[in-house]
Design an enzyme around this catalytic site. Structure first.
Site, PDB file in Angstrom:
ATOM      1  N   LEU A 127       0.958  -1.111   0.104  1.00 28.35           N
ATOM      2  CA  LEU A 127       0.034   0.164  -0.039  1.00 28.35           C
ATOM      3  C   LEU A 127       0.970   1.268  -0.049  1.00 28.35           C
ATOM      4  O   LEU A 127       1.717   1.288   0.938  1.00 28.35           O
ATOM      5  CB  LEU A 127      -0.975  -0.027   1.230  1.00 28.35           C
ATOM      6  CG  LEU A 127      -2.051   1.097   1.267  1.00 28.35           C
ATOM      7  CD1 LEU A 127      -3.191   0.606   2.026  1.00 28.35           C
ATOM      8  CD2 LEU A 127      -1.495   2.367   1.810  1.00 28.35           C
ATOM      9  N   HIS A 231       7.990   1.211  11.243  1.00 29.98           N
ATOM     10  CA  HIS A 231       8.543   2.574  10.972  1.00 29.98           C
ATOM     11  C   HIS A 231       7.557   3.669  11.305  1.00 29.98           C
ATOM     12  O   HIS A 231       6.376   3.516  11.319  1.00 29.98           O
ATOM     13  CB  HIS A 231       8.726   2.703   9.451  1.00 29.98           C
ATOM     14  CG  HIS A 231       9.463   3.894   9.042  1.00 29.98           C
ATOM     15  ND1 HIS A 231       8.867   5.043   8.588  1.00 29.98           N
ATOM     16  CD2 HIS A 231      10.785   4.163   8.500  1.00 29.98           C
ATOM     17  CE1 HIS A 231       9.736   5.881   8.074  1.00 29.98           C
ATOM     18  NE2 HIS A 231      10.961   5.421   7.996  1.00 29.98           N
TER      19      HIS A 231
END
Length: 337
Positions: A127, A231
């Site tokens: 994505l 992240h």
């Protein structure tokens, strides 16, 4: 502006390539390599073209199109069965407890074990939303459209589904986790290994990665503190996955140590709550805000719209009907926004 999710086409290559260059590394499913992206689009086209209901290792690539400009501004992918064609490696965090009678002391250690536990699992991934479009819920549309696609083609997917989140990448584009483990054995940087994996597959991992468990206590502090963490740009994605019913179960990515989220396919919220109905009115005024999808395989499309549900019948607004290219009497899948 109006946006619709649709199957990615060969003509989308340039848009996908431009977005791939914006990912900043560590994004295996969207490599900035034209040949790899071309191969991915060809494989996706074959998956959309196949009519069988059996599970085969396939990748479906979806694109977010601005219907006014025809530009592709985002993409996402759905994998039917990872690890069927090539091994799907993960590190599994295990706990080892040992006791010394002479010292009267119990020691507990955590280990990273290289496993293929998740082979055959379906996956949602790849994505990416263009930085210029990160408003208006388009990321949510991309993410949840994948679940409506799975609901509409349930027989093509497994009983479990996973999502890998990118791990911590430092300012240099490197990975503290990779530097502590993989970098010691492969003689290449994280960026080089990640790019090689994206383009050539991960057989080199099986060839060179140490087969024995790695004691986490023996890693440096920088590596230890990033294991299982997403992240910073992926924290919102992790929350969305948790809202869908995914959970972190101790599996991490072998490259950057990012978390792998798992769920039972039929218990994923947007799959379990998806409503299948027949359009009784395609000119609804006001209604509940929803994601609405229609069409099978190559004809699949998904967008935001308004709906009213009456048992197996559903009324949708005219703009959604236009974006989905459907009318009364046709089948739609929908979930509340």
């Amino acid at each position: 502006m109006s946006f619709v999710i649709r199957p990615a086409l060969a003509d989308d290559l340039q848009h996908l390539y431009e977005m791939a260059k914006l990912t900043g590394g560590g994004f295996t499913n969207l490599p900035p390599d034209r040949a790899s992206l071309t191969g991915k689009l060809e494989g996706s086209n074959a998956a959309f073209s196949r009519q069988g209901d059996d599970i085969q290792p396939e990748t479906f690539v979806l694109a977010l199109e601005n219907t006014e400009t025809r530009d592709v501004r985002g993409t996402c992918q759905v994998f039917t069965a990872v690890g069927r064609q090539y091994p799907f490696y993960s590190y599994r965090i295990n706990t080892l407890t040992q006791y010394s009678q002479e010292l009267d002391r119990t020691v507990t250690a955590e280990l990273l074990s290289l496993v293929n536990d998740l082979g055959g699992t379906s996956e949602v991934g790849g994505l990416f939303l263009h930085p210029g479009e990160r408003a208006g819920g388009l990321g949510l549309l991309l993410a949840r459209s994948r679940y409506l696609f799975i609901a509409a083609h349930r027989e093509r997917f497994g009983d479990r589904i996973l999502a890998e989140l990118r791990g911590i990448i430092d300012e240099r584009g490197g990975s503290p986790f990779w530097d502590a483990i993989g970098g010691k054995f492969f003689g290449m940087s994280f960026q080089e290994a990640d790019e090689f994996n994206a383009i050539n597959g991960n057989q080199f991992i099986a060839d060179l990665m140490p087969k024995h468990p790695v004691y986490i206590a023996m890693l440096g502090e920088e590596a230890k503190k990033v294991i299982g963490l997403p992240h910073p740009s992926g924290r919102a994605a992790m929350r969305m996955l948790e809202n869908e019913g995914f959970s972190y179960q101790g599996y991490v990515d072998i490259f950057d140590g990012g978390p792998t989220m798992l769920a039972e396919t039929d218990k994923v919220r947007s799959i379990a709550d998806a409503h299948r109905g027949t359009v009784s009115d395609a000119a609804l005024g006001k209604g509940e805000k929803a994601l609405i999808a229609a069409g099978r395989l190559k004809d699949f499309r998904c967008c935001y719209g308004a709906r009213e549900i009456d048992s197996e019948a559903v009324r949708i607004d005219a703009q959604a009907a236009e974006l989905l290219r459907i009318g009364e009497g046709e089948t739609v899948w929908s979930i509340a926004r």
